[in-house]
Scaffold this active site. Sequence first.
Site, PDB file in Angstrom:
ATOM      1  N   LYS A  52       0.866  -1.186   0.000  1.00 43.52           N
ATOM      2  CA  LYS A  52       0.000   0.000   0.000  1.00 43.52           C
ATOM      3  C   LYS A  52       0.902   1.235   0.000  1.00 43.52           C
ATOM      4  O   LYS A  52       1.996   1.217   0.583  1.00 43.52           O
ATOM      5  CB  LYS A  52      -0.870  -0.040   1.263  1.00 43.52           C
ATOM      6  CG  LYS A  52      -1.712   1.194   1.516  1.00 43.52           C
ATOM      7  CD  LYS A  52      -2.851   1.325   0.544  1.00 43.52           C
ATOM      8  CE  LYS A  52      -3.635   2.616   0.761  1.00 43.52           C
ATOM      9  NZ  LYS A  52      -4.517   2.953  -0.368  1.00 43.52           N
ATOM     10  N   CYS A 135      -2.562  10.197  -6.069  1.00 46.62           N
ATOM     11  CA  CYS A 135      -3.665   9.881  -5.156  1.00 46.62           C
ATOM     12  C   CYS A 135      -4.660  11.044  -5.138  1.00 46.62           C
ATOM     13  O   CYS A 135      -4.273  12.175  -4.839  1.00 46.62           O
ATOM     14  CB  CYS A 135      -3.154   9.609  -3.737  1.00 46.62           C
ATOM     15  SG  CYS A 135      -4.540   9.314  -2.604  1.00 46.62           S
ATOM     16  N   LYS A 169       3.731   6.388 -10.296  1.00 44.42           N
ATOM     17  CA  LYS A 169       2.334   6.034 -10.575  1.00 44.42           C
ATOM     18  C   LYS A 169       1.614   7.294 -11.019  1.00 44.42           C
ATOM     19  O   LYS A 169       1.524   8.280 -10.281  1.00 44.42           O
ATOM     20  CB  LYS A 169       1.673   5.435  -9.332  1.00 44.42           C
ATOM     21  CG  LYS A 169       0.213   5.093  -9.566  1.00 44.42           C
ATOM     22  CD  LYS A 169      -0.081   3.689  -9.168  1.00 44.42           C
ATOM     23  CE  LYS A 169      -1.527   3.314  -9.304  1.00 44.42           C
ATOM     24  NZ  LYS A 169      -1.909   2.364  -8.268  1.00 44.42           N
ATOM     25  N   ASN A 198      -3.735   5.370 -12.209  1.00 46.11           N
ATOM     26  CA  ASN A 198      -4.416   5.305 -10.916  1.00 46.11           C
ATOM     27  C   ASN A 198      -5.922   5.399 -11.181  1.00 46.11           C
ATOM     28  O   ASN A 198      -6.353   5.529 -12.327  1.00 46.11           O
ATOM     29  CB  ASN A 198      -3.932   6.482 -10.044  1.00 46.11           C
ATOM     30  CG  ASN A 198      -4.033   6.151  -8.556  1.00 46.11           C
ATOM     31  OD1 ASN A 198      -4.959   5.460  -8.126  1.00 46.11           O
ATOM     32  ND2 ASN A 198      -3.087   6.628  -7.776  1.00 46.11           N
ATOM     33  N   THR A 277      -9.086  -3.714  -8.106  1.00 49.80           N
ATOM     34  CA  THR A 277     -10.466  -3.982  -7.666  1.00 49.80           C
ATOM     35  C   THR A 277     -10.806  -5.472  -7.713  1.00 49.80           C
ATOM     36  O   THR A 277     -11.454  -5.992  -6.797  1.00 49.80           O
ATOM     37  CB  THR A 277     -11.473  -3.181  -8.519  1.00 49.80           C
ATOM     38  OG1 THR A 277     -11.093  -1.809  -8.497  1.00 49.80           O
ATOM     39  CG2 THR A 277     -12.886  -3.304  -7.964  1.00 49.80           C
TER      40      THR A 277
HETATM   41  C1  SIN Z   1      -6.197   5.924  -1.342  1.00 51.21           C
HETATM   42  O1  SIN Z   1      -5.633   5.388  -0.364  1.00 51.21           O
HETATM   43  O2  SIN Z   1      -6.968   6.872  -1.208  1.00 51.21           O
HETATM   44  C2  SIN Z   1      -5.950   5.381  -2.704  1.00 51.21           C
HETATM   45  C3  SIN Z   1      -4.551   5.584  -3.111  1.00 51.21           C
HETATM   46  C4  SIN Z   1      -4.414   6.205  -4.449  1.00 51.21           C
HETATM   47  O3  SIN Z   1      -5.404   6.504  -5.114  1.00 51.21           O
HETATM   48  O4  SIN Z   1      -3.289   6.439  -4.860  1.00 51.21           O
END
Ligand code: SIN
Length: 316
Positions: A52, A135, A169, A198, A277
Amino acid sequence: MTKTQPNKPNLSSTVAEVNFASYILNASGPRCTTEAELHNLGQSESAAIMTKSCTLLAREGNPEPRYKALPQGSIQSMGLPNLGYKAYLDMLPRLTQYNKPLIVSISGLSINDNVEMVSAFQKSAADLLEVNFSCPNVPGKPQLGYDFEQTDKALAAITKFGDKPLGIKLPAYFDFNHFETVANILKKYPVKFISSINSIGNTLVIDPETESPVIKPKAGFGGLCGSYIKPIGLANVNAFRQLLPKEISIFGVGGIYSGSDAFEYLLAGADAVQVATCYQEQGTECFSRISNELSQILSRKNYQDINDAKGALKLL
Ligand code: SIN
């Protein structure tokens, strides 16, 4: 008498000069936050263990409900819940036992945060570092990848330390001008891979019965994931494959549920694909299933090796 098995196609791939035993791995996002979840990935057929996205300090993330499964994907606004980067630094040596690439996802809330974490992970057991410029879910923090000046500045700052392959990313882009601008910025720095895309940030799903958004954070605005975004992911991967030198590898991300989805990303030019997902909804079984389905498609089409179909999109 032993029956002769038809040769299975070779699904092993190389990303940023690191070998991956198969084409399918987890994306940073679902089920990769705790050490138990990362061991689970180690025991699965995911080609790598991806964490993560981590921040300097541990975060609980956004208030619930922050994830909603939809008919063809999901919307989420997790807000980077994670254990803080030092926890991942500490657990990496225990994850080397699985003999597969370890990828750390880093998502600093500032350029300085990213500098601190990248330099720390340069001295770690990680094989690749993925820095998250996209993000959409931290209130008050814009997606770095949409600010080209800041993207350039951040890359200048984080690419100074060590030799571990570093990748970015990216968010989805929707304009050829933007593909070119971003590719030109990336080419100025020793970026070894991109992960594209993303979630599509700041989308809104409304439940007409309750007359409310389906998630709570940011007044319901969240990242759209799953099959809805596959055509956008394919376009981004293909555009960047054309614009970037082949030394910069590409992870395709967005709407991969089946071998056919992975094959489409392969044709678009992805070196490997990350599953988010589908992994959230189905668990680790999805990695072997998608790999087997991809293998069957390649066999049926007489491709002996994944590299034979990579980027081989046939234009009309
Ligand atoms: C998130 O934790 O909100 C998702 C991470 C991301 O979109 O990079």
